[in-house]
Design a protein around this motif. Structure first.
Motif, PDB file in Angstrom:
ATOM      1  N   ILE E  72       2.212  16.299  64.490  1.00  0.00           N
ATOM      2  CA  ILE E  72       2.699  16.082  63.122  1.00  0.00           C
ATOM      3  C   ILE E  72       1.685  16.563  62.090  1.00  0.00           C
ATOM      4  N   ASP E  73       0.416  16.249  62.272  1.00  0.00           N
ATOM      5  CA  ASP E  73      -0.604  16.594  61.269  1.00  0.00           C
ATOM      6  C   ASP E  73      -1.132  18.018  61.403  1.00  0.00           C
ATOM      7  N   HIS E  74      -1.123  18.531  62.622  1.00  0.00           N
ATOM      8  CA  HIS E  74      -1.640  19.874  62.846  1.00  0.00           C
ATOM      9  C   HIS E  74      -0.669  20.605  63.762  1.00  0.00           C
ATOM     10  N   PHE E 105       4.886  19.660  62.852  1.00  0.00           N
ATOM     11  CA  PHE E 105       3.851  19.826  61.829  1.00  0.00           C
ATOM     12  C   PHE E 105       4.455  19.780  60.411  1.00  0.00           C
ATOM     13  N   LEU E 106       3.985  18.833  59.604  1.00  0.00           N
ATOM     14  CA  LEU E 106       4.590  18.591  58.287  1.00  0.00           C
ATOM     15  C   LEU E 106       4.489  19.796  57.353  1.00  0.00           C
ATOM     16  N   GLY E 107       3.493  20.651  57.597  1.00  0.00           N
ATOM     17  CA  GLY E 107       3.360  21.844  56.772  1.00  0.00           C
ATOM     18  C   GLY E 107       4.542  22.802  56.899  1.00  0.00           C
ATOM     19  N   ASP E 132       0.838  12.082  66.799  1.00  0.00           N
ATOM     20  CA  ASP E 132      -0.407  12.352  66.065  1.00  0.00           C
ATOM     21  C   ASP E 132      -0.081  13.036  64.740  1.00  0.00           C
ATOM     22  N   SER E 133       0.066  12.273  63.643  1.00  0.00           N
ATOM     23  CA  SER E 133      -0.163  10.866  63.495  1.00  0.00           C
ATOM     24  C   SER E 133       0.985  10.226  62.729  1.00  0.00           C
ATOM     25  N   SER E 136       0.434  10.502  58.355  1.00  0.00           N
ATOM     26  CA  SER E 136       0.976  11.491  57.432  1.00  0.00           C
ATOM     27  C   SER E 136       2.413  11.155  57.072  1.00  0.00           C
ATOM     28  N   ILE E 140       3.650  10.513  53.206  1.00  0.00           N
ATOM     29  CA  ILE E 140       4.680  11.338  52.555  1.00  0.00           C
ATOM     30  C   ILE E 140       5.977  10.552  52.354  1.00  0.00           C
ATOM     31  N   TYR E 141       6.422   9.828  53.375  1.00  0.00           N
ATOM     32  CA  TYR E 141       7.730   9.163  53.270  1.00  0.00           C
ATOM     33  C   TYR E 141       7.645   7.702  52.869  1.00  0.00           C
TER      34      TYR E 141
END
Lengths: 227, 227, 227, 227, 227, 227
Positions: E72-74, E105-107, E132-133, E136, E140-141
């Motif tokens: 999720i983060d990377h 990945f959120l990006g 992981d994790s 984030s 965001i939410y």
């Protein structure tokens, strides 16, 4: 200006590194910043964050890498003036297309979409970049949007496989956001203003080890030096 | 009143400086405030922020520079009265057009657009200006809008290439906003009220170095003096 | 009741002063409160803020000045009762029109517009006034509106050229608002409740100097005294 | 039940007083609670606030005064049970109409209008009343509405010219609201839970002086006693 | 890849355990993580949370259990690169379908529904998983939605009867949310960054006892070790 | 399962008591929990709150009282598994209808109305109940709604005249809400995690006295014991 591919073959285990322009800091980082990387530079007001960014970008451009300064808090002409007052004449590098100052100064009233698409373009196409700063974006557009943007920057830089420094002002955000920034960036350098001077500490690196001590910082007419 | 161009050639590395009207403070700043500049004067209630602004503007007007006091927290007649009680008669300077008091006093109920456009006009056309204060605007219109305004003021002053002092009241905002103000202004002077008196400290400068010590402050019938 | 013009010619540099009704406090203020002035009386619960206001207004009415008590937190009959219990019989002064108690008690459910227009009328037409308190207005209508109102009161008093005391309760607001109140008023008196008693300190004056020490406060059947 | 007029002639300077049912507390208050009065009883969880209210009301009803317990946090049957467990049988007093328990228990889902109109009715018509507690109202309906209600209660009690105790739980609100409650009530009694037991202190009175020391509190089968 | 049923008969009182990949940590947990379990790994920035997750999953995949890293983060390619730099080549395990990296990945700008349904699918079908994790997502939410998601993850894992590690960044949330995460997960491991290094402590387990001491943590080219 | 009426005649002054299942705790409470009662069990993560609830309910069901576990934070099967791991086999009691586990696990996505009506049904019809926990409801639905629910639970239990334990997680809420919970419940037991172990303290009781000391807590394979 064409982008230079300065990273080695993906399969290699050797990490390519970019010098910071500050010799002692390269030692602290065991040879410079790993390529590709996003570095968070989180510091108190008046500790020389922008000078570090300018010194890094000037050095990289001199080495022939395509370097972009994304100017958000102050207009390009002010950044240029400050660099000139430190003895770094940017004219020639700008003419050669090795150094660019992109005007995203918030005092112009740019809209958020324009800021994002401009960041995307230059982060993807450059070898080295500086975002100065994420803090004003967080203050004006909110910390959630700014965190989302940091994640996007991470992704764009992943594609660009370059090295970028994100400038952030300590104390200008919620504690949560300052931790979130550190979570999102693979490398974190902290600058603190104390009673007896300015201090630098590397807090986090990825794919490299680093010295964990705190170092005094001196700014003079030749830029930043670690003590 | 025509604006005087008191800054030197852009290419010169020598920094032109404006005296503050307080001799010792000029020494602390290594010769005065660099031109152009935005100075944040952040201080506790009752530490003499307005007196410093008045002393500075009176001095600059006497030197023949077109100086404007943008009155937000108190009406112009009150600022004039206070200056007169300190022995600074503004009548002659006002007649000569060297000194102007612009009424943006919030007690009048001006709308935000009018405040902004008036600030823009006088910041661009003057050589020296004082905004007294940004704090009331932040309190009434919110800190985000006020930060956006500070960025705009930075841009207007960039065009005007003059010297402006922004007055801000310590403790009247979130910690984040007080840091944000310091981030946006190239020079920051802090005024603190302590048990044993008032103290002044220069926190940040750009294109100049400065003494980092703390100085006692005395206000008497002749204005502000550093000890 | 006609308003008395007790302030001297605008051009004079001598400051006219209004006695507070508390001899020692007049000495602390170097002769009383400058006319015109807005005084903020910021104090902890139970430190005698209202008694100071009542003592001041009773004294001023006795001197023949048109004095108005704007009753917001408690109804007029309760203020009268309290004054009577301190030996200050208001009946005669009320009959002569020298002292008025205006009912703006929030328990009645007055709307905000009525409160504002009533404040405006009496602040402009009186020589001396007390607003007791701004704190309840801030608590019910919000701190932004209350700050806006304080700015308006400042303007109305400027027109009326009288002396007004604004009562505010320490600890009943955000820290920011308590600082904002001090910024808006030209004079600030602080009342603190400590382990060993009540204490008064003058924090800020305009167009006069003042003693900066802290004084013990005693309330007995004759009102407030400084030790 | 007809309301008894137990207050003396308005013009008298002698203050009528209501005994609290706790002998030592009456001494602390120099003879009991002045009539009329609103008393704030602000205390930590488990310090005996409700017991003090019950003891006071039981005593007053026994003296023949029309006394009403406005039950908000717990249903009347629970208050009755608790009083019975302390040896205070309410049956006879209830039959004689001297003591009433009014059900405003929030667990029933009463709407806010009903709560207000019921409070108004009984506060105006009774000689003595207890509101137990304002804290739950503040928690559910918000602190602004609760402060507005306290102001209204103040007004209703002014008309009723009785004595009322408002129960409030320390730590269940913002600091601002706890100060606001103290500002609105003419008398304030504080109950604290410390390492070494429970303590009572009178913080504020109006139209009477009071002892300012802190007293130990003991609760046993006979109710509350001060040490 | 078929899911392996590694838990024993429901009626058995013997608890099956999954080794963490860190020998000393298995001892602290009296033999490993009970199956099924949700483990919260809550730690300061830079304490090696992700390395622990990677080490655990690599070990489990090598043991033949179907293991999924929810990124999720990377982005996955960054996780893979980091694992490779620690000597853990994931290629073979990925080919055999024993190890999967799922890109959330959120990006990338995935929408919330897609994130949830993907988490559900892989948590239910895998034997071992890492999120992981969660931090984030909470940032965001919002923390309420994230807490709701944690409860759902608990339920999905209950169905899947596997072992999952939830990564969370200490200091990136409200204190309340960090406690809420600990309440929702049956096992909690805390990682702290102190002046003199990194430390690990097991805070909570279910269906097993654990050592309560704090252990030093060392990260080198072979991964994490407890001291 | 029919509800058993285990409370004595309303007029009796003798208080019926329910044993907690922990001998030493019954002594601290001078014989057990008064019937009827609502007990708040407020404790840090990992201090054994759920184990106390399980031990209490298991004991009560064995005594033949109709006992219901309202499972909000974890699904029933997990609670059963945990009880079994402590040697408490619930099967027989469940078959006899003396012990019920009601699934209100938030991970299922139940709507708020269903949760409320289910709580109402079982609180009214049971002799003993556990709500585990109110904290998740407060976190997801907000503290105001949760406080309103606690008031309703109080009312339902009043009708049911049973004994209920409400589980709440310390640190997962605002300070105000934690105090509000203590205000609403007639009995409060606090569980703290300290450097040197877990500790229990009875903070508040109604219709009974209690020991005020702090006791060490030990959890082993036989459940909770006080030291």
């Amino acid at each position: 200006m064409m982008k230079i591919s300065d990273h080695s073959d993906k399969q290699s285990t050797e990490v390519t590194r970019a010098p910071t322009g500050i010799d002692r800091l390269d030692e602290v980082l065991r040879g410079g910043i790993p390529v590709p990387s996003l570095v968070l530079l989180l510091g108190d007001v008046g500790t020389g964050k922008s000078v570090i960014c300018q010194q890094f970008l000037y050095k990289q451009a001199q080495m022939g890498l395509y370097s972009v300064y994304l100017c958000i808090d102050h207009p390009p002409e002010e950044v240029r003036e400050n660099m000139r007052s430190l003895g770094w004449n940017t004219e020639k590098l700008e003419e050669e297309g090795l150094l660019k100052f992109i005007d995203l100064f918030l005092g112009r009233g740019y809209d958020y979409e324009y800021i994002c698409s401009t960041l995307e373009k230059y982060i993807k196409e450059s070898n080295r970049f500086v975002v100065d700063s994420i803090s004003s974006i967080a203050f004006i557009y909110g910390e959630k949007l700014a965190y989302d943007l940091i994640q996007k920057i991470q992704g764009w830089n992943r594609e660009g496989r370059g090295v970028g420094i994100i400038n952030a002002v300590r104390g200008m955000h919620s504690q949560s956001f300052e931790v979130a920034l550190q979570q999102a960036c693979s490398n974190v350098i902290l600058l603190e203003m104390k009673e007896n001077g300015r201090f630098l500490r590397v807090v986090k690196t990825t794919r490299t080890s680093h010295m964990t001590e705190e170092f005094g910082v001196e700014i003079d007419e030749a830029g930043i030096r670690l003590l």
